[in-house]
Every structure is written in C-alpha cells, then in structure tokens.
Design a protein around this motif. Sequence first.
Motif, PDB file in Angstrom:
ATOM      1  N   TRP A   1     -17.584 -26.345 -15.663  1.00  0.00           N
ATOM      2  CA  TRP A   1     -17.877 -26.000 -14.270  1.00  0.00           C
ATOM      3  C   TRP A   1     -17.702 -27.213 -13.367  1.00  0.00           C
ATOM      4  CZ3 TRP A   1     -22.645 -22.443 -13.069  1.00  0.00           C
ATOM      5  CH2 TRP A   1     -22.312 -21.127 -13.367  1.00  0.00           C
TER       6      TRP A   1
ATOM      7  N   ARG B   1     -12.994 -20.198  -4.559  1.00  0.00           N
ATOM      8  CA  ARG B   1     -12.615 -19.685  -5.877  1.00  0.00           C
ATOM      9  C   ARG B   1     -13.722 -19.946  -6.898  1.00  0.00           C
ATOM     10  NH1 ARG B   1      -7.454 -22.158  -8.555  1.00  0.00           N
ATOM     11  NH2 ARG B   1      -8.914 -23.786  -9.071  1.00  0.00           N
TER      12      ARG B   1
ATOM     13  N   GLU C   1     -16.663 -17.533  -6.300  1.00  0.00           N
ATOM     14  CA  GLU C   1     -16.421 -16.153  -6.760  1.00  0.00           C
ATOM     15  C   GLU C   1     -16.384 -16.061  -8.284  1.00  0.00           C
ATOM     16  OE1 GLU C   1     -16.577 -13.518  -4.809  1.00  0.00           O
ATOM     17  OE2 GLU C   1     -16.965 -14.917  -3.166  1.00  0.00           O
ATOM     18  N   GLU C   2     -15.716 -17.022  -8.928  1.00  0.00           N
ATOM     19  CA  GLU C   2     -15.555 -16.961 -10.383  1.00  0.00           C
ATOM     20  C   GLU C   2     -16.865 -17.207 -11.139  1.00  0.00           C
ATOM     21  OE1 GLU C   2     -12.422 -19.730 -11.297  1.00  0.00           O
ATOM     22  OE2 GLU C   2     -10.855 -18.373 -10.564  1.00  0.00           O
ATOM     23  N   THR C   3     -17.814 -17.894 -10.512  1.00  0.00           N
ATOM     24  CA  THR C   3     -19.057 -18.244 -11.213  1.00  0.00           C
ATOM     25  C   THR C   3     -20.269 -17.456 -10.712  1.00  0.00           C
ATOM     26  OG1 THR C   3     -19.553 -20.025  -9.645  1.00  0.00           O
ATOM     27  CG2 THR C   3     -18.244 -20.597 -11.616  1.00  0.00           C
ATOM     28  N   ARG C   4     -20.056 -16.552  -9.777  1.00  0.00           N
ATOM     29  CA  ARG C   4     -21.166 -15.865  -9.102  1.00  0.00           C
ATOM     30  C   ARG C   4     -22.185 -15.234 -10.067  1.00  0.00           C
ATOM     31  NH1 ARG C   4     -21.490 -14.147  -3.954  1.00  0.00           N
ATOM     32  NH2 ARG C   4     -19.240 -14.290  -3.713  1.00  0.00           N
TER      33      ARG C   4
END
Length: 173
Positions: A22, A64, A67-70
Amino acid sequence: MATDDETAQIRGWFTGRMPEGWFTGAPEIVRDREEIAVLGTLPDLPPDVPEAERAALIEGLARRFREETRERRIEIAAEAERKFRQKVSWGVVCGGETVMFTTLSVPVMTRLRQSERQVLDTLVAAGVARSRSDALAWCVRLVGRHTDTWLADLRDALQHVDRVRSEGPDLNS
C-alpha cells in the motif's frame, strides 16, 4: 496528547493490518483527542514528469489508491475505532503533496471580544469567508501554515513533558 509510545503502538497496529505494497513504508500517524489520521506515502513520481502534468498525476494516483483500497480501509478503520475509541481518517502523501480522503470536522466553541469579532466580520464582508465560522477556520489554517515549525517544536515539547511525567512517581497510589 498522545505519547510517542502510544503513537508507535498505533502505527504498528495499522501497519500490521494493511496489505503489503500500500505504502512505501510505515504510515504516519497523526492523533488528537477525536481522530487518528493515517497518512501513507505512495511511490515517488517519475523524475521526468512535466510540471503541467504533476498536479493531475498526483490527483489521479491518490484517487486510484482511494478507490482500490476503499473496502479494506473501511474494515481496518471500523476495527480501529472499536479498539482505540476514536474516528479514523485516511490520506496519502504523493509527490510531496498530502491528499486527505476523510477527516472529521469538529465544532469548536469560543468566546470572542468585539475587536476579534470585527476581524471575522471583515473577512465575511470581503468575501474571504461565508460566515464567522468559515472566517475563524480560515484564520486557524493561515496561522497553522505560517507557524508549522513553531507548532512542531511545541508538540515535541509537550511529548517530552508527557514522557517525563509518565516516568515520574505514581501519585494515584
């Protein structure tokens, strides 16, 4: 005010729950009475990014990541809020810029004398702020931006006081 040990424990707790990759390292933890802010650094921007593209690239990378880790961030935050009894906010540092996704906006009450109210009313009349509340928030941000070093020194001194106090005798026994 959180001690260095408490902040280190919280940083370790978050680092242990986040998927690898991350961030480029352990997240920065900023904590006050109401909120724990988790700030992670994204990989550096390519060195040849033209200045005209820089802001858009930072915005795109941050969006990005958000959104990808929400889903996983929400799960981690819910667990942390139960454990630490504080709200959790998230943000990233990319290309030297900090982008916050979620933060608390906490009401603060104060009493101001007429001369102080006139400062706020002038900012409202000039269109700098929509209300006294917005004007006061604007003033706090301005002071914070221009006194970063002083505030950082003051926070360090307070952490030192907390550390020394915790090493002293227990007066509650």
